[in-house]
Each structure stands twice: as structure tokens, then as C-alpha cells.
Design a protein around this motif. Structure first.
Motif, PDB file in Angstrom:
ATOM      1  N   GLY A   1       0.900  -1.309  -0.111  1.00 30.63           N
ATOM      2  CA  GLY A   1      -0.293   0.039   0.493  1.00 30.63           C
ATOM      3  C   GLY A   1       0.769   1.030  -0.172  1.00 30.63           C
ATOM      4  O   GLY A   1       0.424   1.957  -0.898  1.00 30.63           O
ATOM      5  N   GLY A   2       1.743   1.064   0.796  1.00 32.96           N
ATOM      6  CA  GLY A   2       2.830   2.239   1.308  1.00 32.96           C
ATOM      7  C   GLY A   2       3.747   2.723  -0.279  1.00 32.96           C
ATOM      8  O   GLY A   2       3.571   4.369  -1.020  1.00 32.96           O
ATOM      9  N   ILE A   3       4.494   1.903  -1.279  1.00 31.50           N
ATOM     10  CA  ILE A   3       4.777   1.629  -2.511  1.00 31.50           C
ATOM     11  C   ILE A   3       3.765   2.195  -3.539  1.00 31.50           C
ATOM     12  O   ILE A   3       4.574   3.272  -3.865  1.00 31.50           O
ATOM     13  N   GLU A   4       2.547   1.903  -3.604  1.00 26.57           N
ATOM     14  CA  GLU A   4       1.846   1.754  -4.613  1.00 26.57           C
ATOM     15  C   GLU A   4       1.289   3.996  -4.078  1.00 26.57           C
ATOM     16  O   GLU A   4       1.408   4.740  -4.900  1.00 26.57           O
ATOM     17  N   LEU A   5       0.985   4.261  -3.436  1.00 28.74           N
ATOM     18  CA  LEU A   5       1.525   4.961  -2.275  1.00 28.74           C
ATOM     19  C   LEU A   5       2.606   6.360  -3.324  1.00 28.74           C
ATOM     20  O   LEU A   5       2.293   7.660  -3.583  1.00 28.74           O
TER      21      LEU A   5
ATOM     22  N   HIS B   1       5.900   6.761   4.576  1.00 23.52           N
ATOM     23  CA  HIS B   1       5.305   5.616   4.321  1.00 23.52           C
ATOM     24  C   HIS B   1       5.548   4.501   4.273  1.00 23.52           C
ATOM     25  O   HIS B   1       5.024   3.825   3.688  1.00 23.52           O
ATOM     26  N   ARG B   2       6.842   4.787   4.999  1.00 24.20           N
ATOM     27  CA  ARG B   2       7.900   3.590   5.865  1.00 24.20           C
ATOM     28  C   ARG B   2       7.801   2.645   3.769  1.00 24.20           C
ATOM     29  O   ARG B   2       7.845   1.187   3.754  1.00 24.20           O
ATOM     30  N   VAL B   3       8.275   3.263   2.934  1.00 20.63           N
ATOM     31  CA  VAL B   3       8.322   2.880   1.887  1.00 20.63           C
ATOM     32  C   VAL B   3      10.106   2.158   1.819  1.00 20.63           C
ATOM     33  O   VAL B   3      10.843   3.389   2.161  1.00 20.63           O
ATOM     34  N   PRO B   4      10.984   1.398   1.478  1.00 20.85           N
ATOM     35  CA  PRO B   4      11.905   1.479   0.914  1.00 20.85           C
ATOM     36  C   PRO B   4      12.691   2.680   0.471  1.00 20.85           C
ATOM     37  O   PRO B   4      12.432   2.459  -0.536  1.00 20.85           O
ATOM     38  N   ILE B   5      13.920   2.643   0.937  1.00 18.47           N
ATOM     39  CA  ILE B   5      15.228   3.308  -0.238  1.00 18.47           C
ATOM     40  C   ILE B   5      16.632   2.860  -0.805  1.00 18.47           C
ATOM     41  O   ILE B   5      16.672   2.099   0.595  1.00 18.47           O
ATOM     42  N   ILE B   6      16.633   2.338  -1.762  1.00 19.75           N
ATOM     43  CA  ILE B   6      18.270   2.423  -1.507  1.00 19.75           C
ATOM     44  C   ILE B   6      19.125   2.877  -3.445  1.00 19.75           C
ATOM     45  O   ILE B   6      18.329   3.202  -4.250  1.00 19.75           O
ATOM     46  N   PRO B   7      20.427   3.104  -2.503  1.00 22.14           N
ATOM     47  CA  PRO B   7      20.894   4.256  -3.157  1.00 22.14           C
ATOM     48  C   PRO B   7      21.154   3.553  -4.161  1.00 22.14           C
ATOM     49  O   PRO B   7      21.549   2.259  -4.798  1.00 22.14           O
ATOM     50  N   PHE B   8      21.510   4.156  -5.483  1.00 23.20           N
ATOM     51  CA  PHE B   8      22.042   3.755  -6.623  1.00 23.20           C
ATOM     52  C   PHE B   8      23.126   4.122  -7.602  1.00 23.20           C
ATOM     53  O   PHE B   8      22.489   6.317  -7.169  1.00 23.20           O
ATOM     54  N   GLY B   9      24.583   3.710  -7.524  1.00 24.06           N
ATOM     55  CA  GLY B   9      24.913   4.929  -8.096  1.00 24.06           C
ATOM     56  C   GLY B   9      25.775   4.318  -9.631  1.00 24.06           C
ATOM     57  O   GLY B   9      25.223   5.331 -10.066  1.00 24.06           O
ATOM     58  N   THR B  10      26.997   3.629  -9.679  1.00 24.68           N
ATOM     59  CA  THR B  10      27.193   2.601 -11.231  1.00 24.68           C
ATOM     60  C   THR B  10      26.258   1.346 -11.167  1.00 24.68           C
ATOM     61  O   THR B  10      26.752   0.883 -12.127  1.00 24.68           O
ATOM     62  N   GLY B  11      25.857   0.745  -9.685  1.00 24.28           N
ATOM     63  CA  GLY B  11      25.755  -0.889 -10.057  1.00 24.28           C
ATOM     64  C   GLY B  11      26.536  -1.437 -10.432  1.00 24.28           C
ATOM     65  O   GLY B  11      26.992  -2.486 -10.722  1.00 24.28           O
ATOM     66  N   SER B  12      27.734  -1.090 -10.251  1.00 28.12           N
ATOM     67  CA  SER B  12      29.130  -1.658 -10.490  1.00 28.12           C
ATOM     68  C   SER B  12      29.657  -2.503  -9.270  1.00 28.12           C
ATOM     69  O   SER B  12      30.343  -3.694  -9.444  1.00 28.12           O
ATOM     70  N   SER B  13      28.219  -2.724  -7.766  1.00 33.32           N
ATOM     71  CA  SER B  13      28.874  -3.703  -6.613  1.00 33.32           C
ATOM     72  C   SER B  13      28.297  -4.899  -6.812  1.00 33.32           C
ATOM     73  O   SER B  13      28.287  -5.419  -8.631  1.00 33.32           O
ATOM     74  N   LEU B  14      29.335  -6.068  -6.188  1.00 24.87           N
ATOM     75  CA  LEU B  14      29.472  -7.395  -6.451  1.00 24.87           C
ATOM     76  C   LEU B  14      28.611  -7.550  -5.621  1.00 24.87           C
ATOM     77  O   LEU B  14      28.593  -9.034  -6.164  1.00 24.87           O
ATOM     78  N   GLU B  15      28.040  -7.728  -4.800  1.00 22.65           N
ATOM     79  CA  GLU B  15      27.067  -8.189  -3.322  1.00 22.65           C
ATOM     80  C   GLU B  15      26.342  -7.874  -3.359  1.00 22.65           C
ATOM     81  O   GLU B  15      25.495  -8.189  -2.146  1.00 22.65           O
ATOM     82  N   GLY B  16      24.862  -7.458  -4.035  1.00 19.52           N
ATOM     83  CA  GLY B  16      23.595  -7.563  -4.079  1.00 19.52           C
ATOM     84  C   GLY B  16      23.250  -6.135  -3.548  1.00 19.52           C
ATOM     85  O   GLY B  16      22.011  -5.884  -3.337  1.00 19.52           O
ATOM     86  N   HIS B  17      24.146  -5.031  -3.539  1.00 18.57           N
ATOM     87  CA  HIS B  17      23.980  -4.266  -2.549  1.00 18.57           C
ATOM     88  C   HIS B  17      22.824  -3.308  -2.909  1.00 18.57           C
ATOM     89  O   HIS B  17      22.146  -2.268  -2.274  1.00 18.57           O
ATOM     90  N   VAL B  18      22.793  -3.468  -4.386  1.00 14.94           N
ATOM     91  CA  VAL B  18      21.478  -2.452  -5.480  1.00 14.94           C
ATOM     92  C   VAL B  18      20.022  -3.049  -5.081  1.00 14.94           C
ATOM     93  O   VAL B  18      19.241  -2.516  -5.856  1.00 14.94           O
ATOM     94  N   ASN B  19      20.156  -4.359  -4.597  1.00 15.76           N
ATOM     95  CA  ASN B  19      18.815  -4.880  -4.616  1.00 15.76           C
ATOM     96  C   ASN B  19      17.537  -4.936  -3.740  1.00 15.76           C
ATOM     97  O   ASN B  19      17.504  -4.202  -2.262  1.00 15.76           O
ATOM     98  N   ALA B  20      16.437  -5.439  -3.837  1.00  8.75           N
ATOM     99  CA  ALA B  20      15.188  -4.132  -2.897  1.00  8.75           C
ATOM    100  C   ALA B  20      14.422  -5.234  -2.810  1.00  8.75           C
ATOM    101  O   ALA B  20      13.726  -5.478  -3.801  1.00  8.75           O
TER     102      ALA B  20
ATOM    103  N   ALA C   1      12.160  -5.827  -0.653  1.00  9.09           N
ATOM    104  CA  ALA C   1      10.916  -5.441  -0.305  1.00  9.09           C
ATOM    105  C   ALA C   1      10.713  -4.693  -1.427  1.00  9.09           C
ATOM    106  O   ALA C   1       9.120  -3.419  -0.746  1.00  9.09           O
ATOM    107  N   GLY C   2      11.088  -4.198  -2.394  1.00 10.78           N
ATOM    108  CA  GLY C   2      10.515  -3.510  -3.394  1.00 10.78           C
ATOM    109  C   GLY C   2      11.414  -1.933  -2.793  1.00 10.78           C
ATOM    110  O   GLY C   2      12.036  -1.928  -2.302  1.00 10.78           O
ATOM    111  N   GLY C   3      10.674  -1.273  -3.475  1.00  9.52           N
ATOM    112  CA  GLY C   3      10.677   0.372  -2.710  1.00  9.52           C
ATOM    113  C   GLY C   3      11.037   0.987  -3.949  1.00  9.52           C
ATOM    114  O   GLY C   3      10.922   0.802  -5.366  1.00  9.52           O
ATOM    115  N   ILE C   4      12.330   2.728  -3.033  1.00  3.90           N
ATOM    116  CA  ILE C   4      12.448   3.039  -4.938  1.00  3.90           C
ATOM    117  C   ILE C   4      14.023   3.008  -4.653  1.00  3.90           C
ATOM    118  O   ILE C   4      14.628   3.279  -3.718  1.00  3.90           O
ATOM    119  N   SER C   5      14.174   2.991  -5.750  1.00  6.81           N
ATOM    120  CA  SER C   5      15.862   3.687  -6.645  1.00  6.81           C
ATOM    121  C   SER C   5      15.822   4.644  -6.206  1.00  6.81           C
ATOM    122  O   SER C   5      15.736   5.829  -7.029  1.00  6.81           O
TER     123      SER C   5
END
Length: 471
Positions: A15-19, A76-95, A97-101
Motif C-alpha cells: 500500500g505504501g509503495i503504490e502511494l 509511508h515506510r517505503v524502502p529506499i535503495i541508493p544507486f551509483g553505477t551499479g558495479s557492486s558485486l554482493e547485491g547491494h542495490v537489490n530491493a 522488499a521493493g521500494g524506490i531506487s
């Protein structure tokens, strides 16, 4: 270990993500995307961890915009994932629980260079190559070189390292101050341009290496260095990995101020010869570089040549022209892509560990015997001057037996390094992939990390499911 165990469970707030998606689409217009291709690009796209895409991507232009996005998501308690160039190797930019990059790549301005103080201030999306190009006419350079042209904000967030770390340190040594957006949207400035301070907790060091779980880095103040008068480098072959490692250990223990000292095993040399059009002997090889004065680098090279001979190495072949050195180091940085050519159609699973320099030969020797015993094709390279090495296992991910053997090997490698007084990761970071090893490495310290995370991010919205598990 199964791939499923690499992800800590995180609850999804549909619900929070949709909003929030609707709010951000209206506020940012074309700089917000919920297209499937864009979302997938902002999930994990390297090695074999499953891609877990966010529900939307915001392309931010300023600290204020990042704070706005965080404030909306926090409400709205929605996850936030920072993204630079996406070159990390251990799943750092995965979401998970969904949310916003929040994509910071368009925050790419060099704000100020203080040449007389050897420092600069940059936005988080500036890459290391972009900064060094900007600095070219100042006589200064930024030395941290992880190989990929990563963003400096991402490099700070993951405490990046690389080929120059043995001489210049890692990002923890290079970062003087940060501008960070906290979980509630507050903007915090940590540290300063003074070279030392005893004023309060060291928040800068806390946030460097926190992988976006404690705050989102939007600006970085960095320590710079003068471009050396002379640079000298080259390659030295060895009959086996043990003698090469012994040469490294003796070099470091003698206090020789080497700038770079890298190891490539025979498989990697074969791959690099084919990919980068080199003609090196297909045997374990050290790549080296010295920085200093003309006389200094000459003396250092002569001392290393003696060390190499004493350890059973071959002739030290110097690359005297800048273009030749650049070609050699480009080949080293292209090692990942070169290695994939050894087994076309397979995935490359890259992992790293770091041990005390005195245990380097032992750890690499045991690891290599493990590779051979289990019939793996796994080229080995490393920033061995500080005890850090990488193994790239080439595996058919559609073959369950191969996947199981590879997972078991990676687990043994991590336990081996920890038992030798080392760490499960010297520079790749924890993300999702290394979480299971932290309890043995840090013991009760992991509980302290979880307490810090809970205090600074009580709703667990900043890059959840990474480093520590919060129930």
C-alpha cells in the motif's frame, strides 16, 4: 548454502509503495521511471545473485531532492535503495522488499577543488575517472582505483579499495567529510576539511562502508595527492603462486613503498593474453608499480628485482613508456571480462577475502588446492600488497551440481580467511552475499551494528536486507 539463504527476510509494504510511486511520478515527471527495463537495471545485475528490482527509480539532481524523496518514503515506510553505477558485486542495490531506487548518477558535479589543501568536494555521482580528468591540470590526482569506474559516493558507501590501496589506503583513508541524508530526511554534515579532529563521535567513518543502510551519501570531501614525479612499473613471472606470494610478503615486510602489487595466476594470464592482446608467460605473475622521484623509483625497482630473484622469480620486465603501463593496467582491470572467455556461456562468480600479509601464501595455497581438488575453473587475482585476493569461479548456473560445489567452495574460502585472522571481504562489501559470515567474524559486535542500524533507521527503510538482519 543456497542462494535463498543470501537474502534476509524483509516485509513488503504494498500500500505504501503504490502511494509513493504515484507521488514521485507526479513530482519528478520524466525523472521518475517505473518501466520494467529501468527497474531491472537498478536491481542486482552482476554475478549470480537474483535480480530484485525496485518499484520505481528517481533520478536525483541535488541533496535537497534526495531529502525530499527520503521524507516521502519515510512517511509511508517505503524502502529506499541508493544507486551509483551499479558495479557492486554482493547485491547491494537489490530491493528485496521493493521500494524506490534513488539514482545519484546525475549528481555529477565537482563542487570545489582546494589545491593548496590537497582536497576537493564532489557530488556523489562523480566517478573516479571523471574526477581525475577534472584534476589533470592541477598536478593532483585521486588514487583509489577499484577497477570499475565507480561513483565516488558508491565507493564511500562500500569502503572501496583497489590496486593503489597498498600505498594510498582505502576510501576510509580518503574521505574527510560527508553530506548525508538520514532515514527521516534530515541532512547531516559529518567531518570537515581539517586533517584531524577530536570533536565527538567519528560519524564519517561510521557512514563510510555502511552501504546505504544508515544514510544516503550525497556529497563527499576527499583527500587528494600530488601526481608523482616518476612512475615505474612492470611484470615479474614466478614458477608458482607460493613463490610469488613470498616475494610480496618480503616486499611489504622490507618496507618497500610499492604503489601497486597485484598477482594474476596462470589461468588469468592466459585469459588476459587472449583478451588484451598481451604476450606474457602463462605462469603466476606480479604486476607492480612504484611512485616517487626518478632516483627513488629506480632504487625501489632494483630492490624488488633482488627480492624476486631471491624468491625464485624471473626477470622483472619494466614498462618504461606510459602507454605500455596503461596497457598493462587496463589488462588487469579487464581481468573479469577476460576470464569469462575461458568458459563461454558460464557465469563468473566473483568473491574476495583478505588476510594478514603473513598468512597470504598459506591462504592462497590452501585455496588453490581447494580449487584443483573440486575441479573448478577459478582464476585468481589479488591486491596482494594488503593481503586481499579475488577468486572468479566460472560456473554453469543451470547445472545444480556445479552450483552446489561452487557455493560450498565460497563458504570454505570465507571461513578459511576468518580463521586466519582475516575477513570475509576486503573490498566487495557485505550486501546480501556476505551476511552469513559476519556473526563468526564479529561476534557480539554484530549486535552492536544492529543496534546502531535500529537507532538511526527505526523503520528499516534504508537499503533493508543488507549487512545486518533487522526483525
Amino acid at each position: 548454502m543456497s542462494l535463498a539463504t543470501l537474502q534476509a527476510p524483509v516485509n513488503r509494504n504494498d500500500g505504501g509503495i503504490e502511494l509513493v510511486v504515484k507521488i514521485l511520478a507526479q513530482r519528478f515527471g520524466e525523472r521518475f521511471s517505473s518501466a520494467a527495463a529501468v527497474r531491472e537495471q537498478h536491481g542486482h545485475t552482476t554475478t549470480w545473485l537474483p535480480n530484485q528490482a525496485p518499484d520505481g527509480v528517481v533520478f536525483a539532481h541535488s541533496t535537497e531532492e534526495v531529502a525530499t524523496v527520503v521524507g516521502i518514503c519515510a512517511e509511508h515506510r517505503v524502502p529506499i535503495i541508493p544507486f551509483g553505477t551499479g558495479s557492486s558485486l554482493e547485491g547491494h542495490v537489490n530491493a528485496p522488499a521493493g521500494g524506490i531506487s534513488i539514482d545519484l548518477s546525475q549528481m555529477n558535479s565537482v563542487i570545489k577543488v582546494n589545491a593548496e589543501d590537497l582536497d576537493c568536494v564532489v557530488q556523489a555521482g562523480v566517478t573516479r575517472k571523471q574526477l581525475n580528468e577534472y584534476l589533470r591540470d592541477t598536478g593532483l590526482f585521486f588514487p583509489i582505483d577499484p577497477g570499475a569506474d565507480a561513483s565516488l559516493g558508491g565507493m564511500a558507501a562500500t569502503r572501496a579499495s583497489g590496486t593503489n590501496a597498498v600505498r594510498y589506503g582505502t576510501m576510509k583513508d580518503a574521505v574527510l567529510a560527508l553530506t548525508v541524508v538520514m532515514a527521516d530526511g534530515r541532512v547531516v554534515h559529518t567531518g570537515g576539511r581539517a586533517r584531524k579532529s577530536a570533536a565527538g563521535y567519528d560519524l564519517t567513518r561510521l557512514l563510510v562502508g555502511s552501504e546505504g543502510t544508515l544514510g544516503i551519501i550525497t556529497e563527499v570531501t576527499l583527500r587528494l595527492h600530488g601526481i608523482p614525479e616518476a612512475v615505474s612499473g612492470g611484470v615479474c613471472p614466478f614458477p608458482d603462486l607460493e613463490t610469488a606470494c613470498n616475494a610480496v610478503i618480503m616486499t611489504i615486510q622490507c618496507g618497500l613503498p610499492v604503489a601497486r602489487i597485484e598477482i594474476l595466476d596462470s589461468h588469468q594470464i592466459r585469459a588476459s593474453n587472449a583478451y588484451s592482446k598481451l604476450e606474457l608467460q602463462e605462469t603466476p605473475t606480479l604486476f607492480l608499480e612504484f611512485h616517487g622521484t626518478q632516483n627513488g623509483v629506480r632504487e625501489q625497482s632494483e630492490i624488488f628485482s633482488e627480492i624476486a630473484r631471491d624468491c625464485g622469480g624471473g626477470d622483472f620486465v619494466w614498462a618504461t613508456r606510459a602507454e605500455d603501463r596503461t596497457r598493462l593496467w587496463a589488462a588487469r582491470h579487464d581481468a573479469y571480462w577476460a576470464a569469462l572467455g575461458l568458459r563461454p556461456g558460464c557465469k563468473g562468480v566473483s568473491t574476495d577475502v583478505c588476510v594478514p600479509i603473513s598468512r597470504l601464501a598459506e591462504c592462497i595455497g590452501e585455496t588453490y588446492r581447494d580449487i584443483e581438488e573440486h575441479d573448478l575453473l577459478a582464476p585468481l587475482v589479488g591486491h596482494v600488497g594488503d593481503g586481499n585476493f579475488h577468486v572468479l569461479v566460472l560456473v554453469d548456473v543451470d547445472n545444480p551440481k556445479e552450483v552446489a560445489v561452487t557455493e560450498a567452495f565460497i563458504e570454505r574460502l570465507n571461513w578459511r580467511a576468518i580463521e586466519m585472522g582475516g575477513t570475509c571481504t576486503g573490498e566487495h562489501g557485505v550486501g546480501q552475499g556476505k551476511m552469513k559470515y559476519l556473526a563468526r567474524e564479529h561476534g557480539a559486535g554484530l549486535d552492536v551494528m544492529a543496534a546502531i542500524k535500529s537507532a538511526l533507521d527505526p523503520d528499516n527503510i534504508l537499503n533493508p536486507g543488507k549487512i545486518v538482519r533487522i526483525d
